[in-house]
Scaffold this active site. Structure first.
Site, PDB file in Angstrom:
ATOM      1  N   LYS A 276      73.199  49.884  35.484  1.00 57.11           N
ATOM      2  CA  LYS A 276      74.318  49.312  34.873  1.00 57.11           C
ATOM      3  C   LYS A 276      73.544  48.712  33.438  1.00 57.11           C
ATOM      4  CE  LYS A 276      76.081  47.059  39.000  1.00 57.11           C
ATOM      5  NZ  LYS A 276      77.710  47.665  38.855  1.00 57.11           N
ATOM      6  N   ARG A 350      80.813  51.298  48.567  1.00 59.74           N
ATOM      7  CA  ARG A 350      81.623  52.082  49.579  1.00 59.74           C
ATOM      8  C   ARG A 350      80.762  53.106  50.517  1.00 59.74           C
ATOM      9  NH1 ARG A 350      84.534  54.889  44.504  1.00 59.74           N
ATOM     10  NH2 ARG A 350      83.731  52.692  43.776  1.00 59.74           N
TER      11      ARG A 350
END
Length: 499
Positions: A276, A350
């Protein structure tokens, strides 16, 4: 668990001490017991209201120091707005407004739980008390010095004057346990990542055993035996080993099918190899808000002895970019046997949920599963910070979650799913990929998760906009909000719990 206020109930006729709080409507009318308590000070209220243009709007407040005619040191009038428009969760808000006016110090506080139409019901008075506790929570344990201008910590004793003390205490007891669960979730989200890593998170969740919750902690070896390759792929780049925690509360009939709640617990998310940007990366300590909610919810249900069988499951990892981290292009095999091509290592939540959802669905065969995850930035673009995104394969469960959200103020908004979105997750090299195109990112993430629930009624709540860093409210001044505990407790209580 930190608490800065003590809340209790006393008979309506009890003399006010210290700071006195009363309620009025948007016409500045008071209830009969309030009028009696104010006596000649009612005139001072009218004059002060006219001077400050106080209109009694919901959540507004009028503060009068050393009111003439009263022994109280302060008189605070809280506006309740139009009586006909008040909803149940508004009383929680009024309690929060009240707590926001307390300030520092140790003054005794008396609250007259009455509206112009008469005394508040036991449930309404209990919500006032719950709102006081929720607003009063503050996370400052790591501050050793207090700067000028910072709020002085509350240290108040709040007594709420009610018509029926026993009934108010009875109504408050379950709400009090739910507030404990909310505060527990906030604590977990607020903790720094060097303190709250997967093993420590699992240890804290294990403390629920004191309430009668059965807790099983799966270590790396156990998860390898279960072939949880998707979850383990996320954690392999960290020196902190992953954990899966299964919590069971058996408050229903023996053998009765449970309900299940599953939480994403990424204790810190750098994005992995797909790292990130550095700006605001510190916020990624809150990427375990879903897991925090599940632990807080299990605390609430067990503490109030909910008459239902519940499974709570959380997958705990760190997503770090060391030389052992998984790469874009890797293919992992999930517990379900389905293979996943890693397109973006920052689409890691996920993967964690995939294995935990499959485990719960197959081993515990619940009536339904609800998962909570700070899953996508796309949900912030779609819904901001006021609603959580709701995705589901079951209309009835969706409707009940929506109704529980409206009742508690923890609102959800259902977004579409469909095979067209599912195709966006197909992979050239594996059964699926873990990230689709830029558009519809929250939907494609939900489509991914749906592949691991089989036929189980299921709902996914994307809480990236509501669990952490959301705007402060009348009942929450904390960075971690504890979102979802009240919502899911209400869902269970209203629709699934044996009465």
């Amino acid at each position: 668990m930190p608490d800065v206020v003590n809340v209790g109930f006393v008979p309506m006729a009890t003399s006010a001490r210290g700071v006195l709080f009363v309620f009025c409507d948007d016409t500045l009318k008071f209830g009969p017991d309030t009028v009696k308590a104010l006596g000649t000070a009612a005139g001072a209220v009218k004059r002060a209201a006219a001077t400050s243009q106080f209109k009694g709007k919901s959540g507004s407040a009028l503060d009068i120091l050393a009111p003439e005619g009263l022994k109280a040191t302060r008189l605070v009038v809280i506006g309740a707005g139009k009586l006909a428009a008040i909803k149940d969760h508004d009383f929680l808000k009024l309690g929060g407004v009240l707590a926001g006016k307390l300030g520092g110090g140790k003054d005794a506080v008396t609250v007259i739980a009455e509206l112009p139409g008469g005394a508040m019901t036991p449930a309404q008075a209990a919500s006032i008390a719950a709102g006081v506790r929720m607003r009063a929570y503050k996370f400052d344990r790591y501050k050793t010095k207090k700067k000028d201008g910072e709020d002085t910590p509350l240290n108040a004793s709040v007594t709420i004057a009610v018509r029926d003390v026993a009934a108010a205490k009875k109504a408050f007891a379950p709400q009090n346990h739910v507030v404990d669960g909310v505060i527990m979730a906030r604590e977990l989200v607020n903790e720094p990542p060097n303190v709250l890593y997967p093993v420590e998170f699992a240890r804290r969740a294990s403390q629920l055993r004191k309430l009668g919750v059965a807790v099983e902690v799966l270590d790396v070896a156990a998860m390898k035996r279960l072939k949880m390759g998707a979850l383990l792929g996320v954690s392999q780049g960290s020196t902190q080993p992953g954990r899966t925690v299964i919590m069971r509360w058996n408050g229903g009939k023996k053998g009765e099918q449970p309900v299940a709640f599953v939480g994403k617990g990424v204790c810190f998310d750098t994005g992995g190899i797909s790292i990130k940007p550095s700006g605001s990366m510190e916020d990624m300590k809150g990427d375990m808000g879903g897991a925090a909610c599940v632990v807080g919810l299990m605390h609430a249900l067990a503490a109030r002895k909910a008459k239902i069988n519940v499974v709570g499951a959380i997958g705990l990892v760190e997503n770090m970019p060391d030389g052992n981290a998984q790469r874009p292009g890797d293919i992992v095999t999930s517990m379900s046997g389905q293979t996943i091509e890693i397109i973006n290592t920052d689409a890691e939540g996920r993967l964690v949920l995939a294995d935990v959802l499959w485990y719960v669905a197959k081993k515990h065969k619940p009536k339904f599963m609800v998962d909570l995850a700070t899953l996508t930035g796309a949900i912030l673009v779609a819904l901001g910070t006021e609603y959580a995104g709701l995705f589901s394969n079951n209309d009835q469960l969706s409707e009940r979650l929506t109704e529980a959200g409206q009742a508690t103020g923890e609102r959800v908004w259902r977004l579409p799913m469909g095979p067209e979105y599912d195709k966006m997750m197909d992979s050239q090299f594996a059964d699926m990929k873990n990230a689709g195109a830029r558009h519809g990112g929250s939907i494609t993430a939900a489509q991914f998760l749906q592949r691991f629930v089989d036929d189980t009624p299921w709902a996914h709540l994307d809480i990236a906009g509501t669990a952490m860093g959301a705007p402060k409210t009348d009942i929450n001044q904390s960075w971690g909000s504890g979102y979802g505990v009240r919502l899911l407790d209400r869902l269970v209580a209203d629709y699934y719990e044996s009465k």
